[in-house]
Motif scaffolding. Structure first.
Motif, PDB file in Angstrom:
ATOM      1  N   GLU A  58    -105.061  75.015 -10.266  1.00  0.00           N
ATOM      2  CA  GLU A  58    -104.554  76.385 -10.302  1.00  0.00           C
ATOM      3  C   GLU A  58    -103.057  76.351 -10.042  1.00  0.00           C
ATOM      4  N   ALA A  59    -102.298  76.953 -10.951  1.00  0.00           N
ATOM      5  CA  ALA A  59    -100.848  77.054 -10.779  1.00  0.00           C
ATOM      6  C   ALA A  59    -100.555  78.209  -9.832  1.00  0.00           C
ATOM      7  N   LEU A  60     -99.800  77.939  -8.769  1.00  0.00           N
ATOM      8  CA  LEU A  60     -99.468  78.960  -7.777  1.00  0.00           C
ATOM      9  C   LEU A  60     -97.952  79.029  -7.631  1.00  0.00           C
ATOM     10  N   ILE A  61     -97.430  80.217  -7.837  1.00  0.00           N
ATOM     11  CA  ILE A  61     -95.968  80.346  -7.885  1.00  0.00           C
ATOM     12  C   ILE A  61     -95.340  80.254  -6.495  1.00  0.00           C
ATOM     13  N   ARG A  62     -94.134  79.704  -6.436  1.00  0.00           N
ATOM     14  CA  ARG A  62     -93.342  79.618  -5.208  1.00  0.00           C
ATOM     15  C   ARG A  62     -91.919  80.060  -5.528  1.00  0.00           C
ATOM     16  N   TRP A  63     -91.282  80.687  -4.554  1.00  0.00           N
ATOM     17  CA  TRP A  63     -89.889  81.111  -4.725  1.00  0.00           C
ATOM     18  C   TRP A  63     -89.064  80.469  -3.622  1.00  0.00           C
ATOM     19  N   ARG A  64     -88.171  79.598  -4.026  1.00  0.00           N
ATOM     20  CA  ARG A  64     -87.288  78.957  -3.053  1.00  0.00           C
ATOM     21  C   ARG A  64     -85.915  79.604  -3.142  1.00  0.00           C
ATOM     22  N   HIS A  65     -85.633  80.473  -2.162  1.00  0.00           N
ATOM     23  CA  HIS A  65     -84.339  81.166  -2.153  1.00  0.00           C
ATOM     24  C   HIS A  65     -83.368  80.396  -1.254  1.00  0.00           C
ATOM     25  N   PRO A  66     -82.091  80.241  -1.696  1.00  0.00           N
ATOM     26  CA  PRO A  66     -81.141  79.425  -0.923  1.00  0.00           C
ATOM     27  C   PRO A  66     -80.988  79.871   0.540  1.00  0.00           C
ATOM     28  N   GLU A  67     -81.058  81.168   0.824  1.00  0.00           N
ATOM     29  CA  GLU A  67     -80.921  81.611   2.225  1.00  0.00           C
ATOM     30  C   GLU A  67     -82.264  81.953   2.872  1.00  0.00           C
ATOM     31  N   LEU A  68     -83.147  82.572   2.098  1.00  0.00           N
ATOM     32  CA  LEU A  68     -84.414  83.017   2.691  1.00  0.00           C
ATOM     33  C   LEU A  68     -85.413  81.881   2.839  1.00  0.00           C
ATOM     34  N   GLY A  69     -85.174  80.765   2.145  1.00  0.00           N
ATOM     35  CA  GLY A  69     -86.145  79.674   2.177  1.00  0.00           C
ATOM     36  C   GLY A  69     -87.309  79.965   1.253  1.00  0.00           C
ATOM     37  N   LEU A  70     -88.481  79.431   1.599  1.00  0.00           N
ATOM     38  CA  LEU A  70     -89.649  79.609   0.747  1.00  0.00           C
ATOM     39  C   LEU A  70     -90.271  80.987   1.006  1.00  0.00           C
ATOM     40  N   VAL A  71     -90.266  81.842  -0.013  1.00  0.00           N
ATOM     41  CA  VAL A  71     -90.849  83.183   0.125  1.00  0.00           C
ATOM     42  C   VAL A  71     -92.273  83.143  -0.447  1.00  0.00           C
ATOM     43  N   PRO A  72     -93.288  83.502   0.338  1.00  0.00           N
ATOM     44  CA  PRO A  72     -94.663  83.424  -0.169  1.00  0.00           C
ATOM     45  C   PRO A  72     -94.945  84.464  -1.253  1.00  0.00           C
ATOM     46  N   PRO A  73     -95.830  84.148  -2.196  1.00  0.00           N
ATOM     47  CA  PRO A  73     -96.133  85.092  -3.278  1.00  0.00           C
ATOM     48  C   PRO A  73     -96.643  86.435  -2.770  1.00  0.00           C
ATOM     49  N   SER A  74     -97.333  86.442  -1.633  1.00  0.00           N
ATOM     50  CA  SER A  74     -97.833  87.715  -1.092  1.00  0.00           C
ATOM     51  C   SER A  74     -96.669  88.664  -0.805  1.00  0.00           C
ATOM     52  N   GLN A  75     -95.463  88.119  -0.593  1.00  0.00           N
ATOM     53  CA  GLN A  75     -94.312  88.979  -0.325  1.00  0.00           C
ATOM     54  C   GLN A  75     -93.577  89.410  -1.590  1.00  0.00           C
ATOM     55  N   PHE A  76     -93.545  88.562  -2.612  1.00  0.00           N
ATOM     56  CA  PHE A  76     -92.720  88.975  -3.763  1.00  0.00           C
ATOM     57  C   PHE A  76     -93.506  89.370  -5.011  1.00  0.00           C
ATOM     58  N   ILE A  77     -94.763  88.968  -5.124  1.00  0.00           N
ATOM     59  CA  ILE A  77     -95.533  89.389  -6.307  1.00  0.00           C
ATOM     60  C   ILE A  77     -95.690  90.918  -6.359  1.00  0.00           C
ATOM     61  N   PRO A  78     -96.003  91.580  -5.213  1.00  0.00           N
ATOM     62  CA  PRO A  78     -96.086  93.052  -5.266  1.00  0.00           C
ATOM     63  C   PRO A  78     -94.764  93.698  -5.702  1.00  0.00           C
ATOM     64  N   ILE A  79     -93.634  93.133  -5.265  1.00  0.00           N
ATOM     65  CA  ILE A  79     -92.333  93.678  -5.670  1.00  0.00           C
ATOM     66  C   ILE A  79     -92.095  93.425  -7.159  1.00  0.00           C
ATOM     67  N   ALA A  80     -92.498  92.259  -7.605  1.00  0.00           N
ATOM     68  CA  ALA A  80     -92.358  91.940  -9.028  1.00  0.00           C
ATOM     69  C   ALA A  80     -93.191  92.899  -9.878  1.00  0.00           C
ATOM     70  N   GLU A  81     -94.375  93.273  -9.346  1.00  0.00           N
ATOM     71  CA  GLU A  81     -95.236  94.236 -10.041  1.00  0.00           C
ATOM     72  C   GLU A  81     -94.555  95.599 -10.133  1.00  0.00           C
TER      73      GLU A  81
END
Ligand code: C2E
Ligand code: CA
Ligand code: CA
Ligand code: CA
Length: 279
Positions: A58-81
């Protein structure tokens, strides 16, 4: 007391504003995540219980932000929606996952399926079929090795439209999985009417199967139901050997969870495939 109430109210308002501010700035940052190459995929093995081999990821997305670090999908997928950013992000995920899966085969590793999560808004977006076709074409993976994961709430939104879309997806030759099964409110008759291949049994049921009679009864029964309808089962969130043992006894086709492996970055996943280990 009145004064205190007003202060609480003010405090509450400030907190709400702060949270809204956080969401807005996260949304602004997410807007740049794609072009700045900050998104990546991790892969979690899906293990066939009969052979013990890894048969999917299963492919699971990750967001590595230079200042915020690793942001979990539970935090940004709803915003992306909410912002609609999920459409280009979802297209990127489809493409990247298919290209990755093709590269495993090109390395001479056994061919395995790759499963991609589709969000509600992406599912209703007119361009979905086209972007799936494009991901298949550009990557060259055989369509049967792409599995798309949708949820119960998505198919309830517009049953007639959904059946048509799912038929079109089936015509491409891919596999359709119903994710988080048991957590929504869909009618069981949907399982008959919708062209679904796989039930993913939600981890909230799997968690309790060793200690809770009801959870055990539910999971065992769902596996039986799925098999009578000729659906494959994947039990999610398997964390212990005891859970895996019960699921093997109940003949779940596949399992996925920390007991077998956490989601791995692309290199670690290739290492795991190379080991060729049987669980
Ligand atoms: P999901 O689709 O239900 O994915 C399974 C989640 O359970 C993943 O969390 C995975 O890391 C976690 N997990 C796997 N095994 C275990 C286990 O044994 N125990 C426990 N406690 N957890 C386990 P993750 O990666 O944080 O993803 C969370 C959710 O974010 C996903 O839930 C999915 O709804 C969404 N998501 C992830 N990647 C994508 C994506 O590319 N597109 C979309 N639209 N949504 C995604
Ligand atoms: Ca999923
Ligand atoms: Ca799930
Ligand atoms: Ca109970």
């Amino acid at each position: 007391a009145k004064e205190g109430g007003r202060n609480r109210c003010k405090f509450y308002q400030e907190e709400m504003n702060a949270r809204l501010g956080q969401r807005l700035s996260l949304a602004a940052k997410l807007r740049h995540a794609l072009e700045r190459d900050e998104l990546l995929l991790h892969y979690q093995p899906q293990v066939d219980l009969r052979s013990g081999a890894i048969v999917g990821a299963e492919a699971l997305i990750r967001w590595r932000h230079p200042e915020l670090g690793l942001v979990p999908p539970s935090q940004f997928i709803p915003i992306a929606e909410e912002t609609g950013l999920i459409v280009p992000i979802g297209e990127w995920v489809l493409h990247a996952a298919c290209v990755q899966a093709q590269s495993w085969a090109a390395m001479g590793l056994p061919r395995i399926r790759v499963a991609v999560n589709i969000s509600a808004r992406q599912f209703r977006h007119k361009g979905l079929l086209e972007s799936i076709q494009q991901a298949l074409r550009l990557s060259g993976i055989p369509p049967g090795y792409l599995e798309v994961e949708i949820t119960e709430s998505m198919i309830m939104y517009g049953p007639e439209e959904t059946i048509r879309l799912l038929r079109n997806l089936k015509d491409l030759g891919l596999q359709i999985a119903l994710d988080d099964f048991g957590t929504g409110f869909s009618s069981l008759s949907y399982l008959k009417r919708f062209p679904i291949d796989v039930l993913k049994i939600d981890q909230s049921f799997v968690r309790g199967i060793v200690s809770d009679r009801e959870d055990a009864a539910i999971v065992k029964t769902v596996i039986g139901l799925a098999h009578s309808l000729e659906l494959r089962t994947i039990a999610e969130g398997v964390e212990t050997a005891e859970q895996a043992g019960l699921l093997r006894g109940w003949a779940s086709d596949e399992v996925q969870g920390y007991h077998f492996s956490r989601p791995l970055d692309a290199d670690a996943f290739i290492g795991r495939l190379r080991e060729g280990r049987r669980f």
